[in-house]
Design an enzyme around this catalytic site. Structure first.
Site, mmCIF file in Angstrom:
data_model
loop_
_atom_site.group_PDB
_atom_site.id
_atom_site.type_symbol
_atom_site.label_atom_id
_atom_site.label_comp_id
_atom_site.label_asym_id
_atom_site.label_seq_id
_atom_site.Cartn_x
_atom_site.Cartn_y
_atom_site.Cartn_z
ATOM 1 N N GLU A 147 -55.542 34.242 15.256
ATOM 2 C CA GLU A 147 -55.492 34.274 13.783
ATOM 3 C C GLU A 147 -56.625 35.115 13.185
ATOM 4 O OE1 GLU A 147 -55.220 30.114 12.736
ATOM 5 O OE2 GLU A 147 -53.350 29.870 13.854
ATOM 6 N N ASN A 188 -53.077 36.224 19.337
ATOM 7 C CA ASN A 188 -52.077 35.246 18.897
ATOM 8 C C ASN A 188 -52.182 35.054 17.388
ATOM 9 O OD1 ASN A 188 -50.177 33.125 19.807
ATOM 10 N ND2 ASN A 188 -51.737 31.646 19.170
ATOM 11 N N GLU A 254 -45.951 29.103 19.688
ATOM 12 C CA GLU A 254 -46.152 27.820 18.979
ATOM 13 C C GLU A 254 -44.938 27.494 18.119
ATOM 14 O OE1 GLU A 254 -49.867 27.695 16.786
ATOM 15 O OE2 GLU A 254 -50.954 28.781 18.348
HETATM 16 O O1 9MR Z 1 -51.478 21.248 16.234
HETATM 17 C C1 9MR Z 1 -52.862 21.407 15.996
HETATM 18 C C2 9MR Z 1 -53.380 20.244 15.169
HETATM 19 O O2 9MR Z 1 -53.310 19.038 15.917
HETATM 20 C C3 9MR Z 1 -54.794 20.513 14.712
HETATM 21 O O3 9MR Z 1 -55.204 19.486 13.810
HETATM 22 C C4 9MR Z 1 -54.857 21.874 14.053
HETATM 23 C C5 9MR Z 1 -56.268 22.172 13.585
HETATM 24 O O4 9MR Z 1 -56.418 23.479 13.160
HETATM 25 O O5 9MR Z 1 -54.439 22.857 14.948
HETATM 26 C C6 9MR Z 1 -53.094 22.712 15.273
HETATM 27 O O6 9MR Z 1 -52.665 23.770 16.085
HETATM 28 C C7 9MR Z 1 -52.729 25.062 15.495
HETATM 29 C C8 9MR Z 1 -52.958 26.043 16.621
HETATM 30 O O7 9MR Z 1 -54.088 25.675 17.384
HETATM 31 C C9 9MR Z 1 -53.134 27.456 16.090
HETATM 32 N N1 9MR Z 1 -52.005 27.825 15.239
HETATM 33 C C10 9MR Z 1 -51.617 26.880 14.221
HETATM 34 C C11 9MR Z 1 -51.415 25.494 14.823
HETATM 35 C C12 9MR Z 1 -50.913 24.518 13.762
HETATM 36 O O8 9MR Z 1 -51.847 24.350 12.751
#
Ligand code: 9MR
Length: 346
Positions: A147, A188, A254
């Site tokens: 990101e 990613n 994802e």
């Molecule tokens: O699914 C993840 C969630 O449990 C966390 O609280 C969150 C914190 O930023 O991150 C989520 O996963 C993210 C992933 O690592 C990167 N792309 C977006 C995903 C959804 O927010």
């Protein structure tokens, strides 16, 4: 009668085939899922997560992130990260490792210390050397940078960019390669699917990494999409090919497709199935699209309601861990795929 009997015998073999085995037969490397470290007490959930015909690849949902692995400078902790890595190793599933240089879930000691360029470079290199080193040999892919572009298509205003400009990209990829030469290294991001300003800037990021001579293997399309607003299969192919034309591979890393209002009616569930089929279908259409990972697999546990209140039901199994129409749509699109794309490469 004869034909009916044959159909009757043939049909169950297809219907009972599970998603990862169908994905392999269709030429992908995997169909996988993120697993929440906090959900492993749920035996019904774990039975599906460990069904290797269904889920051939796991991603730790949170356990390998910076706040979990290096909460204080130089103090490494792999307790959370090892949970899903251990399950994948035990089951013989591929592991997509996630993630290294990311502005979120980043401890304050990294973001607020006012590090100089050189200090931050050293901090990134030490983090990656230790984390990638710990998992050396276990990670099929690493999401090295995550990101790095914001929602407007500008460089994200992170400590990494404000301190180092775009140099943090090459620094991160070079460090990951040094620590585990065999892992495939990915950049990613989300919303690349729409082929707008954010995608353009990500192409620029890819060119910067490649021009620097740093190692880059693939681009992860997170695929956090919306029912009814998911791009068409052919539009998705177009955007995937913007990256594969550089000789890179791509993957959906994802994937979830959320309903904007709940509960979904039958038409919305069918639309969700069509949207998932278009995403998976686009991956089948692009030989260098190597796999699909869904972000969780059940509506019982998902990040979405916490971030988008009132939205969700974005996955393939409902809250009772029963398969939804979207599961059937994906299995059908995989089952009908020709097997002419390259086979699994592991
Ligand atoms: O699914 C993840 C969630 O449990 C966390 O609280 C969150 C914190 O930023 O991150 C989520 O996963 C993210 C992933 O690592 C990167 N792309 C977006 C995903 C959804 O927010």
């Amino acid at each position: 009668m004869h034909t009916g009997l044959l159909l009757g015998l043939a049909a169950p073999a297809v219907v009972s085939a599970q998603l990862h085995e169908l994905a392999l037969a269709a030429g992908l490397d995997f169909f996988g899922a993120a697993i929440g470290e906090g959900n492993t007490h749920d035996s019904q959930y774990m039975a599906i997560a460990s069904d290797t015909s269904e889920i051939g690849q796991l991603t730790p949902e949170n356990g390998q992130k910076w706040d979990a692995t290096e909460p204080n400078r130089g103090q490494f902790n792999f307790q959370q990260g090892d949970i899903v890595a251990g399950i994948a190793a035990q089951n013989g599933q591929l592991l997509r490792c996630h993630t290294l240089t990311w502005y979120s879930q980043l401890p304050g000691w990294v973001s607020n210390s006012g590090f100089s360029y050189e200090e931050l470079q050293s901090v990134i290199e030490t983090h990656i050397e230790n984390v990638v080193g710990h998992y050396k040999g276990q990670c099929y892919h690493w999401d090295v940078v995550n990101e790095v572009i914001d929602d407007n298509g500008d460089w994200r205003d992170s400590v990494f960019y404000t301190t180092m400009g775009t140099d943090f990209l090459a620094v991160s990829f070079n460090a990951a390669k040094a620590a585990d030469p065999d892992a495939k290294l990915y950049i990613n991001d989300y919303n690349l699917e729409y082929n707008e300003a954010k995608t353009d800037r990500t192409v620029e990021a890819v060119e910067i990494i490649l021009d620097s001579g740093a190692p880059l293997d693939g681009v992860g399309f997170q695929g956090h999409l919306i029912v009814g607003s998911t791009p068409s299969r052919s539009d998705l192919v177009t955007v995937l090919e913007r990256f594969t034309q550089y000789g890179l591979e791509v993957a959906y890393t994802e994937l979830d497709i959320r309903h904007e209002s709940l509960p979904p009616n039958d038409a919305a569930l069918a639309q969700q199935g069509d949207d998932f089929a278009n995403v998976v279908g686009s991956c089948l259409d692009v030989p260098n699209c190597r796999g699909v990972t869904i972000w969780g697999f059940t509506d019982k546990y998902s990040w979405i309601p916490g971030v988008f209140p009132g939205e969700g039901a974005a996955l393939l199994y409902d809250e009772n861990l029963q398969k939804k129409p979207a599961w059937t749509s994906i299995s059908s699109i995989l089952a009908t795929a020709p097997t002419s794309t390259p086979g699994p490469r592991y």
